[in-house]
Design a protein around this motif. Sequence first.
Motif, PDB file in Angstrom:
ATOM      1  N   LYS A 202     -29.228 -10.247 -12.628  1.00 53.55           N
ATOM      2  CA  LYS A 202     -29.366  -9.226 -13.603  1.00 53.55           C
ATOM      3  C   LYS A 202     -27.974 -10.108 -14.987  1.00 53.55           C
ATOM      4  CE  LYS A 202     -31.170  -6.101 -10.362  1.00 53.55           C
ATOM      5  NZ  LYS A 202     -32.427  -6.066 -10.965  1.00 53.55           N
ATOM      6  N   ILE A 203     -29.141 -10.418 -16.177  1.00 51.06           N
ATOM      7  CA  ILE A 203     -27.619 -10.080 -17.218  1.00 51.06           C
ATOM      8  C   ILE A 203     -27.254  -8.826 -17.995  1.00 51.06           C
ATOM      9  CG2 ILE A 203     -26.884 -11.760 -18.764  1.00 51.06           C
ATOM     10  CD1 ILE A 203     -27.259 -13.206 -16.516  1.00 51.06           C
ATOM     11  N   ASP A 204     -25.734  -8.974 -18.180  1.00 46.92           N
ATOM     12  CA  ASP A 204     -25.617  -7.622 -19.226  1.00 46.92           C
ATOM     13  C   ASP A 204     -24.918  -8.056 -20.900  1.00 46.92           C
ATOM     14  OD1 ASP A 204     -25.711  -6.042 -17.012  1.00 46.92           O
ATOM     15  OD2 ASP A 204     -23.912  -5.973 -15.780  1.00 46.92           O
ATOM     16  N   ARG A 205     -24.899  -9.825 -19.819  1.00 44.52           N
ATOM     17  CA  ARG A 205     -24.537 -10.291 -21.767  1.00 44.52           C
ATOM     18  C   ARG A 205     -24.007 -11.645 -21.712  1.00 44.52           C
ATOM     19  NH1 ARG A 205     -17.858  -9.272 -23.897  1.00 44.52           N
ATOM     20  NH2 ARG A 205     -17.782 -10.729 -25.686  1.00 44.52           N
ATOM     21  N   VAL A 206     -24.931 -12.139 -22.950  1.00 39.37           N
ATOM     22  CA  VAL A 206     -24.673 -13.830 -22.914  1.00 39.37           C
ATOM     23  C   VAL A 206     -23.810 -14.053 -24.151  1.00 39.37           C
ATOM     24  CG1 VAL A 206     -25.761 -15.668 -22.624  1.00 39.37           C
ATOM     25  CG2 VAL A 206     -26.737 -14.064 -21.316  1.00 39.37           C
ATOM     26  N   ASP A 207     -22.914 -14.417 -24.758  1.00 42.93           N
ATOM     27  CA  ASP A 207     -22.929 -15.099 -25.679  1.00 42.93           C
ATOM     28  C   ASP A 207     -23.052 -16.198 -25.664  1.00 42.93           C
ATOM     29  OD1 ASP A 207     -21.193 -13.283 -26.099  1.00 42.93           O
ATOM     30  OD2 ASP A 207     -19.127 -13.362 -25.807  1.00 42.93           O
ATOM     31  N   LEU A 208     -23.986 -16.482 -27.220  1.00 45.44           N
ATOM     32  CA  LEU A 208     -24.304 -17.965 -27.227  1.00 45.44           C
ATOM     33  C   LEU A 208     -23.652 -18.911 -28.633  1.00 45.44           C
ATOM     34  CD1 LEU A 208     -28.256 -17.004 -28.623  1.00 45.44           C
ATOM     35  CD2 LEU A 208     -27.236 -17.404 -26.359  1.00 45.44           C
ATOM     36  N   LYS A 209     -22.970 -20.022 -27.991  1.00 43.71           N
ATOM     37  CA  LYS A 209     -22.865 -21.159 -29.002  1.00 43.71           C
ATOM     38  C   LYS A 209     -22.827 -22.188 -29.666  1.00 43.71           C
ATOM     39  CE  LYS A 209     -21.142 -24.361 -25.452  1.00 43.71           C
ATOM     40  NZ  LYS A 209     -20.373 -25.223 -24.533  1.00 43.71           N
ATOM     41  N   ARG A 210     -24.579 -21.797 -29.518  1.00 40.50           N
ATOM     42  CA  ARG A 210     -25.426 -22.677 -29.882  1.00 40.50           C
ATOM     43  C   ARG A 210     -27.134 -21.848 -29.620  1.00 40.50           C
ATOM     44  NH1 ARG A 210     -26.954 -29.205 -28.847  1.00 40.50           N
ATOM     45  NH2 ARG A 210     -28.574 -28.741 -30.540  1.00 40.50           N
ATOM     46  N   GLY A 211     -27.824 -22.247 -30.424  1.00 38.45           N
ATOM     47  CA  GLY A 211     -29.559 -21.420 -30.000  1.00 38.45           C
ATOM     48  C   GLY A 211     -30.797 -21.817 -31.855  1.00 38.45           C
ATOM     49  N   GLU A 212     -31.286 -21.810 -31.859  1.00 37.29           N
ATOM     50  CA  GLU A 212     -31.967 -21.736 -32.899  1.00 37.29           C
ATOM     51  C   GLU A 212     -33.702 -21.055 -33.032  1.00 37.29           C
ATOM     52  OE1 GLU A 212     -32.740 -25.860 -33.944  1.00 37.29           O
ATOM     53  OE2 GLU A 212     -31.129 -26.571 -34.595  1.00 37.29           O
ATOM     54  N   PHE A 213     -33.916 -20.279 -33.895  1.00 36.85           N
ATOM     55  CA  PHE A 213     -34.867 -19.705 -33.461  1.00 36.85           C
ATOM     56  C   PHE A 213     -35.874 -19.814 -34.184  1.00 36.85           C
ATOM     57  CE2 PHE A 213     -37.605 -15.759 -35.470  1.00 36.85           C
ATOM     58  CZ  PHE A 213     -37.583 -15.429 -33.818  1.00 36.85           C
ATOM     59  N   SER A 214     -37.233 -20.188 -34.212  1.00 35.42           N
ATOM     60  CA  SER A 214     -38.136 -20.227 -35.358  1.00 35.42           C
ATOM     61  C   SER A 214     -39.468 -18.911 -35.160  1.00 35.42           C
ATOM     62  CB  SER A 214     -38.567 -21.810 -34.992  1.00 35.42           C
ATOM     63  OG  SER A 214     -39.040 -22.557 -33.817  1.00 35.42           O
ATOM     64  N   TYR A 215     -40.249 -19.715 -36.125  1.00 34.98           N
ATOM     65  CA  TYR A 215     -41.549 -18.480 -36.116  1.00 34.98           C
ATOM     66  C   TYR A 215     -42.840 -19.018 -36.221  1.00 34.98           C
ATOM     67  CZ  TYR A 215     -40.421 -16.847 -40.190  1.00 34.98           C
ATOM     68  OH  TYR A 215     -40.383 -17.099 -42.204  1.00 34.98           O
ATOM     69  N   TYR A 216     -43.994 -18.890 -36.572  1.00 36.46           N
ATOM     70  CA  TYR A 216     -45.171 -19.071 -36.827  1.00 36.46           C
ATOM     71  C   TYR A 216     -45.439 -17.681 -36.617  1.00 36.46           C
ATOM     72  CZ  TYR A 216     -49.391 -20.934 -37.898  1.00 36.46           C
ATOM     73  OH  TYR A 216     -51.421 -20.860 -39.031  1.00 36.46           O
ATOM     74  N   VAL A 217     -46.495 -17.107 -37.628  1.00 36.23           N
ATOM     75  CA  VAL A 217     -47.342 -15.826 -37.918  1.00 36.23           C
ATOM     76  C   VAL A 217     -48.490 -16.569 -39.261  1.00 36.23           C
ATOM     77  CG1 VAL A 217     -45.173 -14.320 -39.446  1.00 36.23           C
ATOM     78  CG2 VAL A 217     -47.020 -13.442 -38.336  1.00 36.23           C
ATOM     79  N   GLU A 218     -48.934 -15.601 -38.724  1.00 34.78           N
ATOM     80  CA  GLU A 218     -51.007 -15.287 -39.468  1.00 34.78           C
ATOM     81  C   GLU A 218     -51.087 -14.187 -40.212  1.00 34.78           C
ATOM     82  OE1 GLU A 218     -53.826 -17.233 -37.433  1.00 34.78           O
ATOM     83  OE2 GLU A 218     -52.422 -19.672 -38.048  1.00 34.78           O
ATOM     84  N   ASN A 219     -51.554 -14.264 -41.638  1.00 32.18           N
ATOM     85  CA  ASN A 219     -52.028 -12.649 -42.232  1.00 32.18           C
ATOM     86  C   ASN A 219     -53.531 -12.645 -41.803  1.00 32.18           C
ATOM     87  OD1 ASN A 219     -52.305 -10.437 -42.810  1.00 32.18           O
ATOM     88  ND2 ASN A 219     -51.105 -10.889 -45.384  1.00 32.18           N
ATOM     89  N   PRO A 220     -54.283 -12.356 -40.344  1.00 32.46           N
ATOM     90  CA  PRO A 220     -55.167 -11.730 -41.167  1.00 32.46           C
ATOM     91  C   PRO A 220     -56.174 -10.581 -41.807  1.00 32.46           C
ATOM     92  CG  PRO A 220     -55.100 -10.699 -39.321  1.00 32.46           C
ATOM     93  CD  PRO A 220     -53.741 -10.736 -40.030  1.00 32.46           C
TER      94      PRO A 220
END
Length: 510
Positions: free
Chosen positions: A113-131
């Motif tokens: 059970k994780i209460d906190r995680v500090d990031l020193k690296r990471g990348e967020f990417s997305y792909y979303v369509e419009n119908p």
Amino acid sequence: MKHFLLFCLLLLIGTACSKLNNLEDWEVSNFQPEVAFPIVNSNTTLQEILNSVEDLSSIVVDPNGGIRFRYIGDIITRTSDEIFGTLTSALPPLVPVLSKKMPLPFNLPNGVKIDRVDLKRGEFSYYVENPNAEPITVKLTMPQLLKDGKPFTFSTDIAGYSGSGARPSATNQLSPASLVGYTFLPKNDTVYIEYEAKTPAGASVNAGLFLVRITNLQFSYAEGFFGSLLYEGGRDTVKIDFFQNYIKGDIYFADPKVSFFLENAFGIPSRSIVRDFKVFTVDGRQLSIESVFLRNGIEFPYPRINEVGQTKRDTFTFDKTNSNVDVLFGSGPTAVAYDVDAFTNPEGNTGQKGFITDKSFYRVQVEVELPLYGSVSNFVAQDIYDIDLEQYKKIKELEFKIVADNEMPLDIAMQGYFLSGTGQVLDSLFQGTAQIIPGAKTNAAGISTTPGNKTTTVKFEEIRFARMRTAKKLRLQAYISTQNSNPGKSVRVLASQKVNIKVGAKATIQ
């Protein structure tokens, strides 16, 4: 012990041979039927002997003069990568966003059970369509992923769908958003991902295919309950060369020790689980070390939640009071092998929070100590030396006189065998094993009180010396015991104890 044996053998034999070399330099006019001369007059302590030995890495002299052989294993180290690796792979490589509010599908080990995680690296990417026929603005938020108190969010505009062909879409795949400096603060052990899609008139609609990817995560700090999990440590073997010249005999170390040196920078209650702990012997046996602490485990020291960055250290020692090491180390050990794992949160207390950092580690190192305190019965060691006696052709007969005064509580007898080039025994050094150095008497504490002394004469007649001259090797054996001078007692060998050896020779010249 091996250094001392070598000293005794060389002192009595090697030095004598080197001195005899002087006879070959004499002029014929100096020859006499018999020549008597001193060879050795040595009065030394074990400390002085040890000081002359080049490699003393396995010998320690304590402040009280006690001598112990010390053998140290490799350092077994495990870093936060083992635990952080589990957290890094907790997210699937691609997460479909199936509703406007959904939990991120973390796949953590059972009980974590994780209460906190500090990031020193990471990348967020997305792909979303419009119908939808109308253009939309998509806004995504992760309320439990914060930086400077603000949640991670992004928005993008997507054109309306004409009803045919590919749906309009938006992506940042070529330029992912950085997660450096963000902190996961799960709510009820969950991190939610939320989005809204609105038309220009403000109407709320659904997005089409929506995928997110969180990659290259690296953590600088994590806090929570990390589960009761077993982490594989490592196996190591401590080699013991004390018995490398051993032939036979019994030796009892009165106070051997096997110490585990523990270092831990993980802020997690942990217990070492010793899965394998054996002594290998000169006769090929594998004997198990037994102790209640092996069955129950050894507690790791660890820093508390307010001690982030500290390293805790402790030592646990197996000795004769809590194990059977005193019995096993009398069996002629050549190595100690062990396999140590770590079990986190052994008590299962989920209310006790722990932490890890990207610099966390634990280390285990094992040290074997064999103090020269105990008893010996007919302990025999041997070594073989190259010799060349052909140079002593002018000597017809040779007689040695050896006078020994000994403060050590060890009886030392010797025998040597002169060998041909093919290994055949040509003759022996003594007529039967000779006790050259008698042991000193000791008090109740095993410390020498009355030195032992003895005079020994050995004669090589003409036939024997002629036979010896053809020898190419000398196989020397030392017999060590405490039973003659101190039967039934454990004795102490100290660095301050003196050994006085006088060797004289009488040679008959041809």
